[in-house]
Motif scaffolding. Structure first.
Motif, PDB file in Angstrom:
ATOM      1  N   HIS A   1     -20.539  13.999 -15.020  1.00 46.05           N
ATOM      2  CA  HIS A   1     -20.140  14.605 -13.746  1.00 46.05           C
ATOM      3  C   HIS A   1     -21.345  15.264 -13.092  1.00 46.05           C
ATOM      4  O   HIS A   1     -22.043  16.057 -13.722  1.00 46.05           O
ATOM      5  CB  HIS A   1     -19.076  15.681 -13.964  1.00 46.05           C
ATOM      6  CG  HIS A   1     -17.787  15.121 -14.449  1.00 46.05           C
ATOM      7  ND1 HIS A   1     -16.787  15.906 -14.974  1.00 46.05           N
ATOM      8  CD2 HIS A   1     -17.311  13.855 -14.509  1.00 46.05           C
ATOM      9  CE1 HIS A   1     -15.759  15.158 -15.332  1.00 46.05           C
ATOM     10  NE2 HIS A   1     -16.064  13.894 -15.052  1.00 46.05           N
TER      11      HIS A   1
ATOM     12  N   GLY B   1     -19.417  17.992 -10.037  1.00 50.94           N
ATOM     13  CA  GLY B   1     -17.981  17.864 -10.208  1.00 50.94           C
ATOM     14  C   GLY B   1     -17.439  16.476  -9.947  1.00 50.94           C
ATOM     15  O   GLY B   1     -16.239  16.240 -10.042  1.00 50.94           O
ATOM     16  N   THR B   2     -18.320  15.530  -9.653  1.00 55.10           N
ATOM     17  CA  THR B   2     -17.868  14.178  -9.340  1.00 55.10           C
ATOM     18  C   THR B   2     -18.258  13.219 -10.455  1.00 55.10           C
ATOM     19  O   THR B   2     -19.374  13.304 -10.995  1.00 55.10           O
ATOM     20  CB  THR B   2     -18.498  13.711  -8.015  1.00 55.10           C
ATOM     21  OG1 THR B   2     -18.172  14.657  -7.016  1.00 55.10           O
ATOM     22  CG2 THR B   2     -17.980  12.342  -7.625  1.00 55.10           C
ATOM     23  N   HIS B   3     -17.354  12.315 -10.746  1.00 53.03           N
ATOM     24  CA  HIS B   3     -17.582  11.341 -11.806  1.00 53.03           C
ATOM     25  C   HIS B   3     -18.605  10.316 -11.333  1.00 53.03           C
ATOM     26  O   HIS B   3     -18.373   9.616 -10.345  1.00 53.03           O
ATOM     27  CB  HIS B   3     -16.243  10.656 -12.106  1.00 53.03           C
ATOM     28  CG  HIS B   3     -16.281   9.710 -13.247  1.00 53.03           C
ATOM     29  ND1 HIS B   3     -16.157  10.110 -14.550  1.00 53.03           N
ATOM     30  CD2 HIS B   3     -16.419   8.376 -13.278  1.00 53.03           C
ATOM     31  CE1 HIS B   3     -16.206   9.047 -15.338  1.00 53.03           C
ATOM     32  NE2 HIS B   3     -16.368   7.982 -14.588  1.00 53.03           N
ATOM     33  N   VAL B   4     -19.745  10.217 -12.024  1.00 55.88           N
ATOM     34  CA  VAL B   4     -20.808   9.322 -11.544  1.00 55.88           C
ATOM     35  C   VAL B   4     -21.243   8.335 -12.614  1.00 55.88           C
ATOM     36  O   VAL B   4     -22.369   7.842 -12.595  1.00 55.88           O
ATOM     37  CB  VAL B   4     -22.039  10.133 -11.065  1.00 55.88           C
ATOM     38  CG1 VAL B   4     -21.724  10.941  -9.833  1.00 55.88           C
ATOM     39  CG2 VAL B   4     -22.566  11.034 -12.170  1.00 55.88           C
TER      40      VAL B   4
ATOM     41  N   GLY C   1     -11.159   6.393 -11.888  1.00 60.10           N
ATOM     42  CA  GLY C   1     -12.562   6.657 -12.186  1.00 60.10           C
ATOM     43  C   GLY C   1     -12.677   7.677 -13.297  1.00 60.10           C
ATOM     44  O   GLY C   1     -13.450   7.507 -14.222  1.00 60.10           O
ATOM     45  N   CYS C   2     -11.954   8.734 -13.201  1.00 58.19           N
ATOM     46  CA  CYS C   2     -12.127   9.796 -14.184  1.00 58.19           C
ATOM     47  C   CYS C   2     -10.913  10.714 -14.132  1.00 58.19           C
ATOM     48  O   CYS C   2     -10.453  11.094 -13.065  1.00 58.19           O
ATOM     49  CB  CYS C   2     -13.398  10.574 -13.853  1.00 58.19           C
ATOM     50  SG  CYS C   2     -13.672  11.963 -14.942  1.00 58.19           S
ATOM     51  N   ASP C   3     -10.441  11.074 -15.284  1.00 60.89           N
ATOM     52  CA  ASP C   3      -9.284  11.952 -15.291  1.00 60.89           C
ATOM     53  C   ASP C   3      -9.688  13.423 -15.362  1.00 60.89           C
ATOM     54  O   ASP C   3      -8.846  14.303 -15.370  1.00 60.89           O
ATOM     55  CB  ASP C   3      -8.365  11.592 -16.469  1.00 60.89           C
ATOM     56  CG  ASP C   3      -9.138  11.518 -17.763  1.00 60.89           C
ATOM     57  OD1 ASP C   3     -10.385  11.618 -17.707  1.00 60.89           O
ATOM     58  OD2 ASP C   3      -8.500  11.341 -18.813  1.00 60.89           O
ATOM     59  N   LEU C   4     -10.980  13.674 -15.465  1.00 55.87           N
ATOM     60  CA  LEU C   4     -11.436  15.055 -15.563  1.00 55.87           C
ATOM     61  C   LEU C   4     -12.188  15.521 -14.319  1.00 55.87           C
ATOM     62  O   LEU C   4     -12.094  16.652 -13.911  1.00 55.87           O
ATOM     63  CB  LEU C   4     -12.348  15.212 -16.791  1.00 55.87           C
ATOM     64  CG  LEU C   4     -11.654  14.906 -18.115  1.00 55.87           C
ATOM     65  CD1 LEU C   4     -12.669  14.804 -19.228  1.00 55.87           C
ATOM     66  CD2 LEU C   4     -10.632  15.977 -18.440  1.00 55.87           C
ATOM     67  N   GLY C   5     -12.971  14.636 -13.743  1.00 59.21           N
ATOM     68  CA  GLY C   5     -13.748  15.021 -12.577  1.00 59.21           C
ATOM     69  C   GLY C   5     -13.089  14.531 -11.316  1.00 59.21           C
ATOM     70  O   GLY C   5     -11.979  13.997 -11.326  1.00 59.21           O
ATOM     71  N   ALA C   6     -13.827  14.685 -10.207  1.00 59.91           N
ATOM     72  CA  ALA C   6     -13.309  14.209  -8.935  1.00 59.91           C
ATOM     73  C   ALA C   6     -13.422  12.688  -8.885  1.00 59.91           C
ATOM     74  O   ALA C   6     -13.889  12.051  -9.829  1.00 59.91           O
ATOM     75  CB  ALA C   6     -14.097  14.849  -7.806  1.00 59.91           C
ATOM     76  N   ALA C   7     -13.038  12.125  -7.754  1.00 63.10           N
ATOM     77  CA  ALA C   7     -13.034  10.675  -7.627  1.00 63.10           C
ATOM     78  C   ALA C   7     -14.457  10.144  -7.716  1.00 63.10           C
ATOM     79  O   ALA C   7     -15.428  10.881  -7.624  1.00 63.10           O
ATOM     80  CB  ALA C   7     -12.419  10.301  -6.287  1.00 63.10           C
ATOM     81  N   ASN C   8     -14.532   8.813  -7.882  1.00 62.48           N
ATOM     82  CA  ASN C   8     -15.836   8.165  -7.937  1.00 62.48           C
ATOM     83  C   ASN C   8     -16.629   8.434  -6.665  1.00 62.48           C
ATOM     84  O   ASN C   8     -16.076   8.703  -5.613  1.00 62.48           O
ATOM     85  CB  ASN C   8     -15.660   6.654  -8.096  1.00 62.48           C
ATOM     86  CG  ASN C   8     -15.339   6.323  -9.527  1.00 62.48           C
ATOM     87  OD1 ASN C   8     -15.486   7.140 -10.415  1.00 62.48           O
ATOM     88  ND2 ASN C   8     -14.885   5.108  -9.735  1.00 62.48           N
ATOM     89  N   GLY C   9     -17.920   8.283  -6.785  1.00 61.90           N
ATOM     90  CA  GLY C   9     -18.787   8.497  -5.634  1.00 61.90           C
ATOM     91  C   GLY C   9     -19.911   9.414  -6.027  1.00 61.90           C
ATOM     92  O   GLY C   9     -19.881  10.035  -7.093  1.00 61.90           O
ATOM     93  N   VAL C  10     -20.901   9.468  -5.198  1.00 61.53           N
ATOM     94  CA  VAL C  10     -22.044  10.333  -5.499  1.00 61.53           C
ATOM     95  C   VAL C  10     -22.099  11.430  -4.452  1.00 61.53           C
ATOM     96  O   VAL C  10     -22.267  11.145  -3.273  1.00 61.53           O
ATOM     97  CB  VAL C  10     -23.341   9.513  -5.494  1.00 61.53           C
ATOM     98  CG1 VAL C  10     -24.520  10.402  -5.847  1.00 61.53           C
ATOM     99  CG2 VAL C  10     -23.248   8.358  -6.473  1.00 61.53           C
TER     100      VAL C  10
END
Lengths: 236, 444
Positions: free
Chosen positions: A64, A67-70, B429-438
């Motif tokens: 993360h 806070g964003t999944h990367v 994308g992820c169940d813990l963080g925010a949505a996919n993307g940078v």
């Protein structure tokens, strides 16, 4: 310093082919802090940096940024977002001059004049050697050039791999002072280091990676006290 | 009279008939040029010398080097006394002193600069380097006085010069719109009289390589003890003594002598000119003579240990320990006389040839999917074939817009669904963080 993490690794696994190197790493880098990641040779420190910078995909777990999944982000997208890596071995172009090396950073979209301004004001010694071939610089100056090139991109998170490698202690101290100054300006820094003293001197937090797992995290004083024990098999 | 006029007219006009039309110049997309020359060079190979280079030590008299490549970027260096790149550019590292700088060299670089560099120690002895967007040049010469020679009264000879060249070399790279050229020469002991009408060369090595992007050319020449009169050269080269009557081979050393010398580590290689052309790349190495002295072979043959060992035994132990490594040195010396080397390669610029769309074979009113049953008639011969316009596209019709709007709606729906993918299918994308993307970390 804000406490919300700029970088968070949750149970990250990574492998080269069939050989797994990271076995479930959990690590958090608070925003605006200097985090020292220590560990013996072969612990997986550089691999971890590759995962964070997008050069190597995690086989499982979560990376993360802000806070964003990367996990699936490309290295160039992460670099544009403000993540900057100074790789081990400096990676300057030896047959180009200092100025030409810096000009390469301008191809990322920053005006060349700004790059020179940042580099030469932060490292006046580079200004004196602006027309010298990078390959003929001393090791410390090459590391300064690599740092200057990175800083010119105005990073929000700086990943530094083995800053002290092959450098004299005085030069290492000087470089880490730059790292500390960066943190004061709000840049978050993750420093991977095999030799702990210099990194711990400027770090706000530290973690120890052994055999692909984080075996300890804490303040620099706590880690320094237990370092020998941790390196030599203190994994829980 | 009429015949004479006809002949004159034909003579004047004939070049227009026989000369071919000039070839279409091909613009070059990329190129790389290298040129290097030194009349006298000595290389020393000894692994025990703590210099991270191969050879470990290098001495070139009157050295010049010019490089140029696409960008354009170029660099040239000239040095009367060149000790190799390891010393020439790595002195700060070798001496651990960042302010150290090798003094006997002149650099020029493009675009970083300096554009020109010059050091003239005494008239005729100096180093000159230049680099700009069209090429690079480096010249180095030792003792090249140019004395004005007053012509005798009444003889229509302009003031000429006598040029005496002890050592000199020049390396040059030039780029024009359709051709790149590397050239280099190295001379030693040459005399030029009357502006070059008479030239006596002790030693001259020269070579040229060119490339036009499709074909490379290479030429090299070596001469030793030659005299040139009005462009006619009588020279002794690797082929032998040359004259208008032919080439007379040089006498060879007997094989037994060559073998005996080799036994003692001494090898003499005769003059060579190596040329290589592969497609658009050309490479030439012209070298006068190479003499190799391998002292390790010589030491073993001379068996000096019987002499040295008793002497060493007389020394105190500490001193002996310090002296012994020096006695172990057995460098190999390579002397090269008259070396010039050039490389040139280029590729033509990439041209994106537009592919013309198929001709609209239907009439304007009957073509297309709107029906109408128009006749398919080919474009009449001789009339221009309609091609796609560079301006606004022709309105493609209602079905096209229907498809386009449909695709846009599908994309919007897909984008919306993606946000709820985890909710709908239990994956995301992820169940813990925010949505996919940078995220832009600098703005947080």
């Amino acid at each position: 310093m804000r406490n919300d993490p700029i970088l968070e690794l949750l149970d990250v696994h990574a492998a080269y082919g069939r050989i797994e190197v990271l076995h479930g790493v959990d690590l958090t880098v608070p925003r605006g802090s200097v985090m020292a990641l220590l560990g013996p040779n072969g612990a997986g420190k550089s691999t971890l940096l590759k995962v964070v910078s997008g050069q190597l995909r995690a086989t499982s777990g979560h990376v993360h940024l802000g806070g964003t999944h990367v996990n699936d982000a490309s290295p160039d997208a992460l670099a544009r977002a403000g993540l900057c890596t100074i790789p081990e071995g400096r990676s300057v172009f030896p047959n180009l001059t200092v100025t030409e090396n810096l000009r390469l950073a301008a191809y990322g979209g920053v005006p060349a004049a700004h790059v020179y301004d940042v580099a030469f004001s932060r490292f006046p010694r580079l200004g004196e050697r602006s027309n010298q071939l990078a390959g003929s610089l001393s090791g410390g100056e090459q590391q300064m050039l690599a740092m200057a090139r990175a800083l010119a991109t105005n990073p929000a998170l700086l990943l530094v791999d083995e800053l002290s490698m092959g450098l004299a202690p005085l030069i290492v101290k000087e470089l880490y002072e730059v790292v500390a100054a960066l943190a004061e300006e709000g840049v978050s820094v993750l420093v991977v280091e095999q030799f702990a003293d210099a990194a711990l001197a400027v770090a706000d937090r530290a973690a120890v990676l052994v055999h692909g797992k984080v075996v300890a995290t804490g303040g620099p004083d706590e880690i320094a006290a237990d370092l020998t024990h941790l390196y030599l098999g203190g994994a829980p | 009279m009429k015949l004479a006029r006809t002949v004159v007219a034909l003579a004047v006009a004939s070049p227009f008939f026989v000369l071919p039309a000039p070839a279409q110049a091909v613009e070059l997309g990329g190129y790389e040029l290298k040129a290097e020359a030194a009349p006298i060079a000595m290389h020393i190979y000894e692994k025990l010398i703590p210099i991270p280079a191969e050879p470990q030590l290098e001495v070139d008299m009157s050295f010049s080097r010019a490089n140029f490549s696409t960008g354009p970027t170029g660099r040239s260096v000239s040095s009367l006394f060149w000790l190799g790149d390891a010393v020439g550019y790595g002195l700060p590292e070798l001496l651990k002193n960042p302010d150290a700088k090798y003094p006997i060299k002149v650099d020029a670089a493009h675009p970083s600069g300096p554009k020109d560099g010059k050091q003239e120690l005494v008239p005729g002895t100096g180093m000159v380097s230049h680099a700009d967007e069209k090429g690079t040049i480096a010249t180095s010469s030792i003792a090249k006085p140019q004395l004005p020679l007053t012509p005798p009264a009444g003889i229509p000879i302009p003031p000429m010069l006598i040029a005496v060249e002890a050592f000199s070399s020049e390396s040059k790279t030039v780029v024009t719109a359709d051709k790149v050229t590397s050239s280099a020469y190295a001379t030693a002991g040459s005399i030029s009289l009357l502006g070059g009408l008479v030239q006596i060369h002790g030693l001259r090595s020269e070579c040229t390589a060119t490339s036009d992007g499709s074909k490379g050319t290479a030429s090299g020449k070596y001469s030793w003890g030659s005299i040139t009169v009005a462009g006619q050269t009588f020279a002794a080269t690797d082929a032998g003594v040359q004259s208008p009557l032919g080439v007379t081979p040089l006498p060879k050393m007997p094989d037994s002598v060559v073998r005996r010398l080799a036994d003692f580590g001494l090898t003499i290689t005769p003059p060579t000119v190596e040329q290589k052309v592969e497609g658009a790349a050309a490479k030439v190495l012209s070298r006068g003579m190479t003499i190799t002295l391998d002292t390790s072979v010589m030491k073993s043959k001379l068996s000096l240990s019987w002499l040295l060992d008793p002497l060493m035994a007389l020394l105190p132990k500490e001193l002996r320990n310090q002296v012994t490594p020096w006695l172990d040195l057995a460098p190999k010396f390579v002397f090269m006389l008259g070396t010039s080397a050039v490389e040139a390669t280029a590729v033509p610029a990439f041209t994106d040839t537009p592919i013309a769309p198929p001709a609209d074979t239907g009439s304007g009113s009957s073509g297309g999917s709107s029906g109408g049953g128009g006749d398919i008639t080919p474009a009449p011969t001789g009339e221009p074939v309609p091609v796609a316009s560079a301006g606004w596209p022709v309105f493609p019709g209602v079905p096209f817009w229907l498809v386009l709007v449909g695709l846009a709606m599908a994309a919007a729906v897909a984008g919306g669904l993606k946000k709820f993918a985890a909710l709908m299918f239990g994956a995301g994308g992820c169940d813990l963080g925010a949505a996919n993307g940078v995220p832009n970390l600098r703005e947080q």
